[in-house]
Scaffold this active site. Structure first.
Site, mmCIF file in Angstrom:
data_model
loop_
_atom_site.group_PDB
_atom_site.id
_atom_site.type_symbol
_atom_site.label_atom_id
_atom_site.label_comp_id
_atom_site.label_asym_id
_atom_site.label_seq_id
_atom_site.Cartn_x
_atom_site.Cartn_y
_atom_site.Cartn_z
ATOM 1 N N GLU A 39 -9.871 7.397 3.714
ATOM 2 C CA GLU A 39 -10.790 6.615 4.530
ATOM 3 C C GLU A 39 -10.202 5.224 4.661
ATOM 4 O OE1 GLU A 39 -11.221 4.167 1.592
ATOM 5 O OE2 GLU A 39 -11.392 6.288 1.112
ATOM 6 N N LYS A 97 0.809 -1.219 0.000
ATOM 7 C CA LYS A 97 0.000 0.000 0.000
ATOM 8 C C LYS A 97 0.847 1.277 0.000
ATOM 9 C CE LYS A 97 -4.419 -1.567 1.798
ATOM 10 N NZ LYS A 97 -4.194 -2.987 2.159
ATOM 11 N N SER A 144 1.803 -9.774 -1.009
ATOM 12 C CA SER A 144 1.406 -8.367 -0.855
ATOM 13 C C SER A 144 1.802 -7.776 0.493
ATOM 14 C CB SER A 144 -0.094 -8.214 -1.075
ATOM 15 O OG SER A 144 -0.828 -9.069 -0.212
HETATM 16 C C1 LIG Z 1 -4.998 -4.032 1.681
HETATM 17 C C2 LIG Z 1 -4.289 -5.283 1.410
HETATM 18 C C3 LIG Z 1 -4.692 -6.166 0.384
HETATM 19 C C4 LIG Z 1 -5.916 -5.954 -0.448
HETATM 20 O O1 LIG Z 1 -5.970 -4.781 -1.205
HETATM 21 P P1 LIG Z 1 -5.762 -4.794 -2.771
HETATM 22 O O2 LIG Z 1 -6.146 -3.403 -3.170
HETATM 23 O O3 LIG Z 1 -6.675 -5.825 -3.348
HETATM 24 O O4 LIG Z 1 -4.346 -5.093 -3.041
HETATM 25 C C5 LIG Z 1 -3.928 -7.298 0.152
HETATM 26 N N1 LIG Z 1 -2.846 -7.578 0.893
HETATM 27 C C6 LIG Z 1 -2.439 -6.768 1.890
HETATM 28 C C7 LIG Z 1 -1.232 -7.145 2.669
HETATM 29 C C8 LIG Z 1 -3.140 -5.599 2.187
HETATM 30 O O5 LIG Z 1 -2.724 -4.790 3.170
#
Ligand SMILES: *Cc1c(COP(=O)(O)O)cnc(C)c1O
Length: 387
Positions: A112, A90, A371
């Protein structure tokens, strides 16, 4: 810009901007500025500087040798967004949008947040750039996520609990939009996923595309060929679209988005307009966005980015589901086998890779976009495993 982007933020029938006129004016100004700065060499040099010095990019594409051997099929590589500052993807988008906000003369950032992850990424970047930061959060969510509220406050942000409606994410979005329309002259609305009215899905994709820009270069260096498949979890779709972007026009690379069985937006959704844009959405019997529940808070969203809706409709990407139980298994497996505790969101992608890799040959390569890291989830998993 890829050929997927049709005029003004449409991806086939999906995307667009369905908002009141006063908000549309503000979005038009945003679009104009994004188009002006996204190819500006000075802007991009500054962006690269912060991605390198603050986020810690480029992050590795790690060969998961033990996992690969345990699965006995395709070679599995992990794109390590978990190693970024703040522990997830993010921050890539938060830094990009704040740099754009600065160019536009904004001194104040609003956002938000539901579970708090985007709020924390935004508050982090605001602290570093010395921006005034206000985070809207449903009152109900502030109570469930008290520790993230404290984190944001530590970082200097003001967290506003929204009591209207049900005190959830949707109500926080409305409060943030009202603030944006009223204060756009000094305020920038930093959106956290590849969703919302145009131009947000395009902006977020742009700043998250660094994931596949790096992974493509890295896999060619390590293996001399492109992967068979790229796998990413999909909540709103930002890490997935960033992990896919540079492969969309490589037809031999399979693109696989993984959703929780409990929130199967792309697998079971229908075209509808929510939160100002058109996408595949889960609707209840009153045609309202359906409340969803996933063990991974970041995947808990009834809609999905418009470009994913389009990639699904055209068949360019595949979307599959795994259960919370399978994700929990994968969470433990990756921890044990590789010494990497993945976020519960990312564990969904790992779980699907564990199903797919054994069906492929040793010549195949699978890239899993990790992610985020799972430290934030350890306590929750502890509670779940006790039961
Ligand atoms: C917020 C988040 C997601 C999901 O958000 P996407 O916009 O679909 O990427 C996935 N993995 C992690 C670690 C997150 O913090």
């Amino acid at each position: 810009m890829s050929q997927q982007t049709v005029e003004k933020g449409y991806f086939g029938q999906f995307g667009g901007s369905f908002v009141p006129e006063d908000l549309q004016k503000v979005l038009d100004i945003l679009e104009e500025n994004f188009e002006k700065f996204k190819n500006d060499p000075e802007f991009n040099e500054e962006l690269r500087y912060y991605l390198r010095e603050y986020v810690g990019r480029e992050n590795p594409l790690t060969y998961a040798k033990n996992l690969t051997e345990a699965l006995g099929g395709a070679k599995v590589y992990l794109k390590r967004e978990d190693l970024n500052h703040t522990g997830a993807h993010k921050i890539n988008n938060a830094i990009g949008q704040i740099l754009l906000a600065k160019r536009m003369g904004a001194t104040r950032i609003i956002a938000e947040t539901g579970a708090g992850q985007h709020g924390v990424a935004t508050a982090t970047a605001c602290a570093m750039f010395g921006m005034d930061c206000t985070i809207y959060m449903g009152k109900h969510d502030t109570e469930r996520q008290a520790l993230n509220v404290f984190r944001m406050e530590l970082l200097g942000a003001k967290v506003v609990p929204v009591e209207q409606g049900q005190g959830r994410l949707k109500d926080a979005v409305n409060a943030a939009l009202a603030d944006y329309v009223e204060n756009y002259q000094n305020t920038f609305y930093l959106l956290g996923s590849a969703v919302g009215p145009h131009p947000y899905p395009t902006i977020v994709k742009h700043f998250q595309s660094v994931i596949s820009e790096e992974s493509k270069k890295q896999i060619l260096e390590k293996e001399g060929k492109l992967p068979t498949a790229v796998i990413a979890c999909a909540g709103g779709g930002s890490n997935a679209i960033g992990a896919f972007a540079h492969y969309i026009e490589e037809p031999n690379v399979r693109l696989i988005g993984v959703e929780p069985e409990e929130a199967p937006t792309l697998t079971k959704g229908v075209p509808a307009i929510i939160h100002g844009f058109k996408c595949l959405t889960l609707l209840d019997e009153n045609n309202e966005p359906m409340p969803t529940y996933s063990i991974a808070a970041g995947l808990d969203y009834p809609g999905i980015g418009p470009e994913h809706s389009y990639l699904k409709e055209t068949g360019r990407a595949e979307y599959v589901t795994v259960s919370g139980k399978e994700a929990l298994e994968a969470f433990q497996q990756l921890s044990k086998l590789e010494g990497i505790i993945p976020a519960l969101e990312s564990s969904h992608a790992v779980a699907y890779a564990m199903k797919l890799a054994p069906q492929l040959s040793k010549e195949d390569i699978v890239i899993v976009n990790l992610s985020g890291r799972g430290d934030k989830d350890v306590e929750q998993v502890f509670e779940m495993l006790k039961k």
